[in-house]
Design a protein around this motif. Structure first.
Motif, mmCIF file in Angstrom:
data_model
loop_
_atom_site.group_PDB
_atom_site.id
_atom_site.type_symbol
_atom_site.label_atom_id
_atom_site.label_comp_id
_atom_site.label_asym_id
_atom_site.label_seq_id
_atom_site.Cartn_x
_atom_site.Cartn_y
_atom_site.Cartn_z
ATOM 1 N N LEU A 84 0.758 3.766 12.501
ATOM 2 C CA LEU A 84 -0.083 3.585 11.202
ATOM 3 C C LEU A 84 -0.544 4.252 10.764
ATOM 4 C CD1 LEU A 84 -1.065 -0.238 12.725
ATOM 5 C CD2 LEU A 84 1.566 0.512 11.091
ATOM 6 N N ASP A 85 -1.181 4.607 9.613
ATOM 7 C CA ASP A 85 -2.779 5.227 8.643
ATOM 8 C C ASP A 85 -3.699 4.550 8.951
ATOM 9 O OD1 ASP A 85 -4.296 6.350 7.319
ATOM 10 O OD2 ASP A 85 -2.579 6.869 6.003
ATOM 11 N N PRO A 86 -4.502 5.576 10.201
ATOM 12 C CA PRO A 86 -5.807 4.206 10.245
ATOM 13 C C PRO A 86 -6.881 4.296 9.217
ATOM 14 C CG PRO A 86 -5.566 6.901 10.962
ATOM 15 C CD PRO A 86 -4.806 6.397 10.553
ATOM 16 N N GLU A 87 -6.588 4.975 8.455
ATOM 17 C CA GLU A 87 -7.497 4.779 6.813
ATOM 18 C C GLU A 87 -7.061 3.486 5.845
ATOM 19 O OE1 GLU A 87 -8.906 8.296 4.803
ATOM 20 O OE2 GLU A 87 -7.483 9.482 6.024
ATOM 21 N N VAL A 88 -5.875 2.615 6.642
ATOM 22 C CA VAL A 88 -5.285 1.475 5.254
ATOM 23 C C VAL A 88 -6.551 0.599 5.473
ATOM 24 C CG1 VAL A 88 -4.094 -0.017 5.272
ATOM 25 C CG2 VAL A 88 -2.737 2.052 5.348
ATOM 26 N N ARG A 89 -6.520 -0.103 4.534
ATOM 27 C CA ARG A 89 -7.787 -1.129 4.923
ATOM 28 C C ARG A 89 -7.492 -2.227 4.151
ATOM 29 N NH1 ARG A 89 -9.088 1.464 7.913
ATOM 30 N NH2 ARG A 89 -10.573 2.482 8.436
ATOM 31 N N ALA A 90 -5.937 -2.374 3.311
ATOM 32 C CA ALA A 90 -5.265 -3.496 2.870
ATOM 33 C C ALA A 90 -4.047 -3.327 2.538
ATOM 34 C CB ALA A 90 -6.105 -3.042 1.429
ATOM 35 N N VAL A 91 -3.086 -4.249 3.013
ATOM 36 C CA VAL A 91 -1.823 -4.725 2.400
ATOM 37 C C VAL A 91 -1.330 -4.795 0.785
ATOM 38 C CG1 VAL A 91 0.383 -5.721 3.074
ATOM 39 C CG2 VAL A 91 -0.798 -4.953 4.583
ATOM 40 N N LEU A 92 -0.613 -5.026 0.404
ATOM 41 C CA LEU A 92 -1.007 -5.348 -1.618
ATOM 42 C C LEU A 92 1.142 -5.278 -1.725
ATOM 43 C CD1 LEU A 92 -1.521 -6.141 -4.381
ATOM 44 C CD2 LEU A 92 -1.483 -4.032 -4.642
ATOM 45 N N VAL A 93 1.418 -6.416 -1.617
ATOM 46 C CA VAL A 93 3.097 -6.699 -2.087
ATOM 47 C C VAL A 93 2.848 -7.698 -3.079
ATOM 48 C CG1 VAL A 93 4.838 -8.057 -0.937
ATOM 49 C CG2 VAL A 93 2.956 -7.504 0.319
ATOM 50 N N GLY A 94 4.038 -6.196 -3.880
ATOM 51 C CA GLY A 94 4.646 -6.349 -5.191
ATOM 52 C C GLY A 94 5.778 -6.613 -5.387
ATOM 53 N N PHE A 95 6.536 -6.532 -6.202
ATOM 54 C CA PHE A 95 8.062 -5.899 -6.587
ATOM 55 C C PHE A 95 8.556 -4.858 -5.641
ATOM 56 C CE2 PHE A 95 12.232 -4.975 -8.044
ATOM 57 C CZ PHE A 95 12.974 -6.307 -8.173
ATOM 58 N N ASP A 96 9.007 -4.547 -4.799
ATOM 59 C CA ASP A 96 9.829 -3.787 -4.201
ATOM 60 C C ASP A 96 11.369 -3.199 -3.906
ATOM 61 O OD1 ASP A 96 9.936 -0.778 -2.511
ATOM 62 O OD2 ASP A 96 8.427 -1.797 -1.500
#
Length: 306
Positions: A146-158
């Motif tokens: 995992l990237d240690p700098e990630v602070r949010a998960v955003l879900v859209g159309f993928d």
């Protein structure tokens, strides 16, 4: 105007309604266009509204295009529109993370290149766009890097949504300090001839189920979608009209925000749907009952001519 709901709008009532508002918010697909074709008369309505001094904005839950891409499409179809008139969930999600959540860090993005572009435009880095096939053995998946700098998960159309993306979202969201945001909850995207494909809501529900957390949703019917426009342009809810084809997104947004609401029957929802909500007695379903309905936005033209 709220005394008798779900009224057919025609004649003098059309002009009365338009005279009572300063701003008009239009959903896009099913309201002013279908696919790559403008709804007949829709561009004329929008352009005449602007000539009459009304402020016009376009709100869409579709996260696959940037504001600029939507503005290009609008102009190509004959609408007088600028990039600043468009509020899609790709843009609004970036605005939410930057201005409301004040995110400091990266985003793990389950979404489109357009969402990636809108995030970059506000200075937010992201990881995750593109295919991510399963690799390694099942025992390795919970320990995926995992990237240690990630602070949010955003879900859209993928269109590249996969088991590995679902797994990575779960791993990031195990951290209770990691923000969880979704663009919208539309579960089906209607196509021509009664066909449909799964919408973003299906992907978001999968991540919510895996993470055992609920996302903050920025798209319609969330109030944030309207606040995103109102905060920039000082819109008065009492003098704003929401025009849409879906009761559970467009009309409910209007009800949630104290707007006048108009259902057009060129898209998803029907008058029978609205009447069923009206008979239900359920507060949530009553919020999906429009003030007015028309067959098409083209019916607004007589009130704008002359």
């Amino acid at each position: 105007m709220a005394v008798s709901k779900c009224r057919r709008l025609s004649g003098g009532a059309l002009r009365e309604l338009l005279d009572s508002v300063e701003s008009v918010l239009f959903d896009c697909d099913g309201v002013i266009w279908r696919g790559d074709q403008a709804i007949p008369g829709a561009a004329d309505v929008v352009n005449r509204l602007k000539k009459h001094g009304k402020r016009v904005f376009f709100l869409t839950n579709n996260s696959t295009k940037t504001r600029g891409m939507y503005a290009d499409k609008l102009r190509r179809l004959g609408f007088d529109a600028a990039e600043d008139d468009v509020f899609g969930t790709a843009f609004c999600s970036a605005a939410f993370l930057k201005s409301e959540a004040k995110l400091e860090g990266k985003v793990y993005l389950i979404g489109s290149a357009a969402m990636q572009q809108e995030l970059r435009s506000v200075g937010i880095e992201q990881v995750g766009v593109g295919p991510d096939p399963v690799s390694g053995a099942q025992a390795d998946w919970a320990g995926v890097p995992l990237d240690p700098e990630v602070r949010a998960v955003l879900v859209g159309f993928d269109e590249h949504f996969s088991y590995m993306k679902l797994n990575k979202a779960l791993q990031y969201l195990r951290n209770p300090d990691c923000l969880f945001v979704g663009t919208n909850t539309d579960t089906r995207l209607p196509l021509e001839d009664g066909k449909a494909i799964p919408g973003t809501g299906c992907l978001l529900k999968a991540v919510e189920t895996a993470a055992q957390r609920q996302a903050v949703v920025v798209g319609k019917p969330s109030k944030f979608m309207f606040e995103c426009v109102a905060g920039r342009y000082g819109l008065d809810p009492a003098k704003t009209l929401m025009v849409g084809d879906r009761l559970d997104t467009d009309i409910l947004l209007g009800s949630n925000c104290g707007l006048k609401t108009l259902l057009t029957l060129t898209g998803v929802s029907t008058v029978a749907d609205a009447e069923a909500h009206q008979r239900s007695g359920c507060d949530v379903r009553l919020g999906m009952v429009p003030d007015y309905f028309v067959e098409s936005v083209a019916e607004l033209l007589p009130a704008l001519q002359g």
